[in-house]
Design an enzyme around this catalytic site. Structure first.
Site, mmCIF file in Angstrom:
data_model
loop_
_atom_site.group_PDB
_atom_site.id
_atom_site.type_symbol
_atom_site.label_atom_id
_atom_site.label_comp_id
_atom_site.label_asym_id
_atom_site.label_seq_id
_atom_site.Cartn_x
_atom_site.Cartn_y
_atom_site.Cartn_z
ATOM 1 N N CYS A 1 -4.490 -1.889 2.480
ATOM 2 C CA CYS A 1 -3.820 -0.713 3.058
ATOM 3 C C CYS A 1 -4.076 -0.648 4.562
ATOM 4 O O CYS A 1 -3.183 -0.319 5.342
ATOM 5 C CB CYS A 1 -4.299 0.572 2.390
ATOM 6 S SG CYS A 1 -3.619 0.845 0.748
ATOM 7 N N HIS B 1 0.174 1.558 -1.982
ATOM 8 C CA HIS B 1 -1.021 1.095 -2.706
ATOM 9 C C HIS B 1 -0.816 1.141 -4.215
ATOM 10 O O HIS B 1 -0.525 2.189 -4.779
ATOM 11 C CB HIS B 1 -2.256 1.932 -2.357
ATOM 12 C CG HIS B 1 -3.478 1.442 -3.057
ATOM 13 N ND1 HIS B 1 -4.261 0.434 -2.558
ATOM 14 C CD2 HIS B 1 -4.023 1.774 -4.257
ATOM 15 C CE1 HIS B 1 -5.240 0.172 -3.403
ATOM 16 N NE2 HIS B 1 -5.116 0.980 -4.458
ATOM 17 N N ASP C 1 -3.942 -15.650 4.251
ATOM 18 C CA ASP C 1 -5.211 -15.368 3.582
ATOM 19 C C ASP C 1 -6.364 -15.739 4.519
ATOM 20 O O ASP C 1 -6.338 -16.785 5.183
ATOM 21 C CB ASP C 1 -5.295 -16.181 2.281
ATOM 22 C CG ASP C 1 -6.402 -15.697 1.365
ATOM 23 O OD1 ASP C 1 -6.094 -15.171 0.284
ATOM 24 O OD2 ASP C 1 -7.594 -15.864 1.738
ATOM 25 N N ASN D 1 -3.278 -12.676 -9.267
ATOM 26 C CA ASN D 1 -4.496 -12.416 -10.033
ATOM 27 C C ASN D 1 -4.508 -10.922 -10.330
ATOM 28 O O ASN D 1 -4.496 -10.108 -9.404
ATOM 29 C CB ASN D 1 -5.732 -12.808 -9.222
ATOM 30 C CG ASN D 1 -5.823 -14.305 -9.002
ATOM 31 O OD1 ASN D 1 -5.455 -15.094 -9.874
ATOM 32 N ND2 ASN D 1 -6.295 -14.714 -7.835
ATOM 33 N N THR E 1 -10.050 -9.919 -6.679
ATOM 34 C CA THR E 1 -11.168 -9.420 -5.873
ATOM 35 C C THR E 1 -10.766 -8.275 -4.944
ATOM 36 O O THR E 1 -11.629 -7.516 -4.502
ATOM 37 C CB THR E 1 -11.791 -10.548 -5.023
ATOM 38 O OG1 THR E 1 -10.776 -11.106 -4.178
ATOM 39 C CG2 THR E 1 -12.386 -11.632 -5.904
ATOM 40 N N HIS F 1 -5.690 -4.277 -4.521
ATOM 41 C CA HIS F 1 -4.365 -3.879 -4.022
ATOM 42 C C HIS F 1 -3.456 -5.037 -4.407
ATOM 43 O O HIS F 1 -3.682 -6.168 -3.954
ATOM 44 C CB HIS F 1 -4.416 -3.672 -2.495
ATOM 45 C CG HIS F 1 -3.129 -3.211 -1.864
ATOM 46 N ND1 HIS F 1 -3.053 -2.100 -1.052
ATOM 47 C CD2 HIS F 1 -1.872 -3.722 -1.904
ATOM 48 C CE1 HIS F 1 -1.809 -1.943 -0.618
ATOM 49 N NE2 HIS F 1 -1.069 -2.937 -1.129
ATOM 50 N N CYS G 1 -9.147 0.865 1.309
ATOM 51 C CA CYS G 1 -8.543 -0.387 0.828
ATOM 52 C C CYS G 1 -8.202 -1.275 2.023
ATOM 53 O O CYS G 1 -7.430 -0.874 2.906
ATOM 54 C CB CYS G 1 -7.283 -0.066 0.018
ATOM 55 S SG CYS G 1 -6.302 -1.525 -0.351
ATOM 56 N N HIS H 1 -1.237 -8.043 -4.924
ATOM 57 C CA HIS H 1 -0.806 -9.035 -3.931
ATOM 58 C C HIS H 1 -0.372 -10.309 -4.620
ATOM 59 O O HIS H 1 -0.861 -10.659 -5.681
ATOM 60 C CB HIS H 1 -1.912 -9.322 -2.913
ATOM 61 C CG HIS H 1 -3.233 -9.687 -3.527
ATOM 62 N ND1 HIS H 1 -4.101 -8.749 -4.049
ATOM 63 C CD2 HIS H 1 -3.829 -10.880 -3.717
ATOM 64 C CE1 HIS H 1 -5.178 -9.342 -4.524
ATOM 65 N NE2 HIS H 1 -5.035 -10.652 -4.346
ATOM 66 N N HIS I 1 -0.034 -14.398 -4.108
ATOM 67 C CA HIS I 1 -0.448 -15.556 -3.308
ATOM 68 C C HIS I 1 0.706 -16.563 -3.261
ATOM 69 O O HIS I 1 1.260 -16.909 -4.311
ATOM 70 C CB HIS I 1 -1.637 -16.277 -3.963
ATOM 71 C CG HIS I 1 -2.896 -15.478 -4.067
ATOM 72 N ND1 HIS I 1 -3.995 -15.710 -3.250
ATOM 73 C CD2 HIS I 1 -3.257 -14.464 -4.900
ATOM 74 C CE1 HIS I 1 -4.976 -14.876 -3.591
ATOM 75 N NE2 HIS I 1 -4.561 -14.118 -4.594
HETATM 76 P P1 DGP Z 1 -7.625 -12.187 -5.256
HETATM 77 O O1 DGP Z 1 -8.744 -13.016 -5.799
HETATM 78 O O2 DGP Z 1 -6.306 -12.543 -5.929
HETATM 79 O O3 DGP Z 1 -7.914 -10.718 -5.287
HETATM 80 O O4 DGP Z 1 -7.463 -12.636 -3.745
HETATM 81 C C1 DGP Z 1 -7.782 -11.852 -2.644
HETATM 82 C C2 DGP Z 1 -7.581 -12.709 -1.420
HETATM 83 O O5 DGP Z 1 -7.634 -11.860 -0.303
HETATM 84 C C3 DGP Z 1 -8.634 -13.794 -1.219
HETATM 85 O O6 DGP Z 1 -7.991 -15.066 -1.278
HETATM 86 C C4 DGP Z 1 -9.180 -13.537 0.168
HETATM 87 C C5 DGP Z 1 -8.188 -12.569 0.778
HETATM 88 N N1 DGP Z 1 -8.774 -11.589 1.664
HETATM 89 C C6 DGP Z 1 -9.836 -10.756 1.386
HETATM 90 N N2 DGP Z 1 -10.079 -9.958 2.434
HETATM 91 C C7 DGP Z 1 -9.149 -10.263 3.380
HETATM 92 C C8 DGP Z 1 -8.886 -9.760 4.685
HETATM 93 O O7 DGP Z 1 -9.546 -8.855 5.205
HETATM 94 N N3 DGP Z 1 -7.861 -10.337 5.372
HETATM 95 C C9 DGP Z 1 -7.102 -11.339 4.835
HETATM 96 N N4 DGP Z 1 -6.111 -11.846 5.589
HETATM 97 N N5 DGP Z 1 -7.314 -11.829 3.601
HETATM 98 C C10 DGP Z 1 -8.323 -11.294 2.888
#
Ligand code: DGP
Length: 118
Positions: free
Chosen positions: A7, A46, A30, A85, A93, A96, A4, A98, A100
């Site tokens: 994680c 997690h 992000d 989301n 996507t 884990h 993950c 989260h 925003h």
């Molecule tokens: P969601 O669609 O709600 O699952 O948003 C996941 C967000 O995570 C998306 O806006 C891009 C961000 N993201 C994906 N991979 C990484 C990463 O490796 N580092 C950071 N800082 N953000 C990431």
């Protein structure tokens, strides 16, 4: 190492622009920001989804971090949007949980766009 990515960030095995951290949560910018301020807050534990036996303590820590992150990022006064989301239909996507925190620019009213709309 966990598979993950969030994680890995929480365990400091992967770099991130960390904004805030306490015992229970970590906040980092992000990687694909969709607003001038776009920070994610994760529980260090997690949990894929909000319904996955997340304790009340963890949920409290997650949401208690929101105004702290807003203050650090300079959007506490101007306002910001808080989005979770959760699951496939919500287009989550990263599996884990989260939160925003998005702001820094005036947003339009309404917040839902469906994938079959242009
Ligand atoms: P969601 O669609 O709600 O699952 O948003 C996941 C967000 O995570 C998306 O806006 C891009 C961000 N993201 C994906 N991979 C990484 C990463 O490796 N580092 C950071 N800082 N953000 C990431």
């Amino acid at each position: 190492m966990s598979e993950c990515i969030f994680c890995q960030i929480a365990d400091k095995e992967m770099d991130a622009a960390v904004v805030y951290e306490d015992d229970a949560v970590m906040a980092f910018d992000d990687i694909m920001p969709q607003a001038p301020v776009h920070t994610l807050i994760i529980p260090k534990e997690h949990h894929a989804h909000i319904g996955d036996a997340v304790s009340a303590e963890t949920l409290l820590a997650l949401f208690a971090a929101v105004p702290k992150v807003a203050e650090i990022k300079g959007v506490a006064e101007s306002g910001y949007r808080v989005i979770v989301n959760n699951g496939d239909d919500a287009a989550q996507t990263v599996g884990h949980l989260h939160v925003h925190v998005m702001g820094g620019r005036q947003m339009a009213h309404g917040m839902v766009r469906f994938s079959d709309e242009t």
